[in-house]
Design a protein around this motif. Structure first.
Motif, mmCIF file in Angstrom:
data_model
loop_
_atom_site.group_PDB
_atom_site.id
_atom_site.type_symbol
_atom_site.label_atom_id
_atom_site.label_comp_id
_atom_site.label_asym_id
_atom_site.label_seq_id
_atom_site.Cartn_x
_atom_site.Cartn_y
_atom_site.Cartn_z
ATOM 1 N N ASP A 174 -7.406 -69.115 -42.688
ATOM 2 C CA ASP A 174 -6.405 -68.818 -41.692
ATOM 3 C C ASP A 174 -5.646 -69.990 -41.222
ATOM 4 O O ASP A 174 -4.635 -69.967 -40.108
ATOM 5 C CB ASP A 174 -7.082 -67.982 -40.628
ATOM 6 N N GLY A 175 -5.992 -71.128 -41.849
ATOM 7 C CA GLY A 175 -5.333 -72.448 -41.315
ATOM 8 C C GLY A 175 -5.703 -73.177 -40.159
ATOM 9 O O GLY A 175 -5.405 -74.158 -39.662
ATOM 10 N N SER A 176 -6.953 -72.637 -39.654
ATOM 11 C CA SER A 176 -7.751 -73.161 -38.692
ATOM 12 C C SER A 176 -8.388 -74.499 -39.108
ATOM 13 O O SER A 176 -8.997 -74.605 -40.385
ATOM 14 C CB SER A 176 -8.686 -72.170 -38.043
ATOM 15 N N LEU A 177 -8.249 -75.336 -38.421
ATOM 16 C CA LEU A 177 -8.892 -76.798 -38.564
ATOM 17 C C LEU A 177 -10.163 -77.042 -37.802
ATOM 18 O O LEU A 177 -10.092 -76.996 -36.465
ATOM 19 C CB LEU A 177 -7.922 -77.829 -38.044
ATOM 20 N N MET A 178 -11.232 -77.200 -38.355
ATOM 21 C CA MET A 178 -12.566 -77.320 -37.747
ATOM 22 C C MET A 178 -13.521 -78.342 -38.392
ATOM 23 O O MET A 178 -12.975 -78.832 -39.225
ATOM 24 C CB MET A 178 -13.265 -76.054 -37.858
ATOM 25 N N PRO A 179 -14.597 -78.773 -37.483
ATOM 26 C CA PRO A 179 -15.432 -79.769 -38.238
ATOM 27 C C PRO A 179 -15.926 -79.604 -39.680
ATOM 28 O O PRO A 179 -16.211 -78.530 -40.112
ATOM 29 C CB PRO A 179 -16.829 -79.930 -37.276
ATOM 30 N N TRP A 180 -16.002 -80.522 -40.563
ATOM 31 C CA TRP A 180 -16.223 -80.447 -41.982
ATOM 32 C C TRP A 180 -17.803 -81.098 -42.002
ATOM 33 O O TRP A 180 -18.106 -82.128 -41.382
ATOM 34 C CB TRP A 180 -15.281 -81.176 -42.991
ATOM 35 N N LYS A 181 -18.459 -80.539 -43.141
ATOM 36 C CA LYS A 181 -19.900 -81.021 -43.200
ATOM 37 C C LYS A 181 -19.872 -81.183 -44.860
ATOM 38 O O LYS A 181 -19.479 -80.139 -45.577
ATOM 39 C CB LYS A 181 -20.833 -79.975 -42.735
ATOM 40 N N ALA A 182 -20.588 -82.253 -45.165
ATOM 41 C CA ALA A 182 -20.884 -82.238 -46.645
ATOM 42 C C ALA A 182 -22.082 -81.511 -47.012
ATOM 43 O O ALA A 182 -22.817 -80.919 -46.301
ATOM 44 C CB ALA A 182 -21.192 -83.868 -46.742
ATOM 45 N N LYS A 183 -22.027 -81.023 -48.451
ATOM 46 C CA LYS A 183 -23.185 -80.082 -49.004
ATOM 47 C C LYS A 183 -24.551 -80.719 -48.611
ATOM 48 O O LYS A 183 -24.581 -81.861 -48.803
ATOM 49 C CB LYS A 183 -22.707 -79.769 -50.372
ATOM 50 N N GLY A 184 -25.323 -79.821 -47.836
ATOM 51 C CA GLY A 184 -26.374 -80.292 -47.419
ATOM 52 C C GLY A 184 -26.667 -81.274 -46.316
ATOM 53 O O GLY A 184 -27.756 -81.647 -45.970
ATOM 54 N N GLY A 185 -25.394 -81.550 -45.775
ATOM 55 C CA GLY A 185 -25.524 -82.532 -44.697
ATOM 56 C C GLY A 185 -25.477 -81.837 -43.219
ATOM 57 O O GLY A 185 -25.289 -80.742 -43.335
ATOM 58 N N ARG A 186 -25.954 -82.524 -42.186
ATOM 59 C CA ARG A 186 -25.801 -82.023 -40.989
ATOM 60 C C ARG A 186 -24.876 -82.802 -40.167
ATOM 61 O O ARG A 186 -24.455 -82.434 -39.125
ATOM 62 C CB ARG A 186 -27.116 -82.295 -40.303
ATOM 63 N N SER A 187 -24.272 -83.799 -40.555
ATOM 64 C CA SER A 187 -23.430 -84.716 -39.840
ATOM 65 C C SER A 187 -22.041 -84.096 -39.933
ATOM 66 O O SER A 187 -21.794 -83.821 -41.335
ATOM 67 C CB SER A 187 -23.256 -86.118 -40.224
ATOM 68 N N ASP A 188 -21.086 -84.012 -39.081
ATOM 69 C CA ASP A 188 -19.749 -83.419 -39.545
ATOM 70 C C ASP A 188 -18.592 -84.489 -39.290
ATOM 71 O O ASP A 188 -18.974 -85.606 -38.504
ATOM 72 C CB ASP A 188 -19.759 -82.215 -38.611
#
Length: 436
Positions: A296-310
């Motif tokens: 929907d165009g929302s921008l939110m924190p991204w996490k790498a696959k299997g990672g916990r840090s965003d």
């Protein structure tokens, strides 16, 4: 400023005036127990710090490879959903309104600052020797200061004549807009919370009503404060140069261009007087965003696959993705070294507590004139040196082991290299010995 001083005396049963540190005022067993707990906690801190440092670094490394550069897009593309994107554009907020004063401002963020003049207690303690006694002077001084929260005067040592109000008429508050970038990109709350650059909001209280009914009529009419503010939405206008109208001003309150106050201008403020001012982040500024794009165009924190840090970063102006990631790497490095230093210092304090029985026993030598204090001083210095040496050794060992533990591939490679080197060295040595 008022001040009061109390004096107390304590007898030191030592002829040289130094006393016996191993007396009833010191408990080495409790110090050892506390030291053991602190030692365990500091080791856990050092281990945990290496783990989150590695995880953050690996996440940022993946982000460098996977980030999608959008430039200055007009609207979100469905194909970028779920990806880490970098974009730059004009941030448009909404009209934010303080319902208690009827103040409306076109902004990304707005906050109300409130302070009240109150009595504040300051404590100063001094000690000096007087023969075989220790004299302790405690001075309590009281000053009137502007504070953003209520100071409980009932806890003062001398509350009489220094009473503060039990509540504030107005308190601090904040508002965040639903921020949009371009046509369809929306920032989530965590990203909006990173936006800074607050400016003082100029105020215009001309025509402000003393009747609270004015607050109910905020939305009425083309000339209402909300309507006037909405006309400026999307334009980058400095809040300091474009005054915001105040719809409601409480009785016996006065306004200036920068703040509202509950006392008459020119008069000396008394305890209980309140001042209110406003700050905001203007709408229309340019920002660079590094975050995950939703459908929907929302921008939110991204996490790498299997990672916990965003990864979720907002910077003012035009900042490239590589610069934003580099800044995050630098911040991670600084935090890692700060916690390493803190952990090592806590290990030193822990070891010092564990070795405290040694200094406690040595303190009994203070009874011996001249040589006694010298002996205990040497012991104390020796214990400090030993504690420092152990702390450095334990801290670096913990950091090294944790560093390898959280990098299993690298650790395995290093072990193979080390084992291979040792094997080749031993083999070469055996061959030389056989030839001899």
């Amino acid at each position: 400023m008022d001040s009061f001083t109390t004096r107390s005396y304590s007898y030191t049963p030592s002829g040289n005036g130094r006393g016996v540190r191993g007396g009833s005022g010191s408990n080495p067993c409790a110090a050892v127990a506390f030291g053991l707990l602190m030692f365990a906690g500091s080791i856990a801190l050092l281990w945990w710090n290496e783990g989150i440092s590695v995880e953050r670094y690996e996440t940022l490394s993946v982000a460098t490879k996977e980030v999608v550069e959008l430039g200055e897009p007009e609207r979100p593309e469905a194909g970028d959903a779920g990806k880490l994107v970098h974009l730059t554009g004009k941030a448009v907020g909404e009209v934010l309104t303080d319902g208690e004063f009827g103040l409306s401002v076109p902004a990304l963020r707005m906050r109300r600052k409130a302070s009240m003049l109150q009595w504040v207690e300051h404590k100063k303690e001094t000690k000096h020797k007087q023969g075989s006694q220790t004299v302790t002077d405690v001075t309590y001084s009281y000053k009137q200061e502007w504070k953003g929260s209520v100071v409980d005067s009932t806890r003062f040592n001398h509350p009489q004549g220094h009473e503060n109000p039990t509540h504030m008429q107005y308190t601090a508050s904040s508002w965040d807009a639903a921020v949009r970038i371009g046509d369809g990109f929306k920032l989530t709350r965590s990203l909006v919370g990173q936006i800074g650059g607050y400016q003082e909001i100029s105020l215009d209280a001309k025509g402000a009503s003393r009747d609270t009914d004015a607050l109910a009529a905020l939305d009425d009419g083309e000339d209402s404060s909300k309507a006037l503010a909405a006309r400026r939405l999307g334009d980058e206008v400095a809040l300091t140069s474009s005054p915001a109208k105040i719809a409601y001003l409480p009785k016996r309150w006065y306004a200036s261009k920068t703040h509202l106050q509950s006392y008459r201008p020119g008069e000396v403020a008394r305890v209980g007087a309140t001042e209110v001012s406003f700050e905001g982040v203007p709408s229309g500024g340019t920002y660079s965003i590094l975050a995950r794009q939703q459908r929907d165009g929302s921008l939110m924190p991204w996490k790498a696959k299997g990672g916990r840090s965003d990864v979720a970063v907002v910077k003012s102006g035009y900042v490239s993705a590589s610069e934003m990631i580099a800044a995050e790497v630098s911040a991670n490095t600084m935090r890692t070294w700060f916690l390493r230093g803190l952990g090592a210092f806590l290990v030193f304090l822990a070891i010092s507590c564990i070795l405290s029985p040694v200094t406690w026993i040595a303190s009994f030598a203070d009874f011996i004139p001249l040589l006694g204090p010298l002996f205990s001083g040497v012991v104390n210095m020796g214990v400090s040196v030993i504690a420092f040496t152990i702390a450095i050794t334990v801290s670096f060992t913990t950091i090294g082991v944790a560093w390898l533990w959280h990098r299993p591939v690298l650790a395995g490679t290093l072990l193979i290299v080390a084992a291979s080197t040792a094997f080749l060295s031993l083999t070469e040595a055996w061959k030389r010995r056989k030839q001899q």
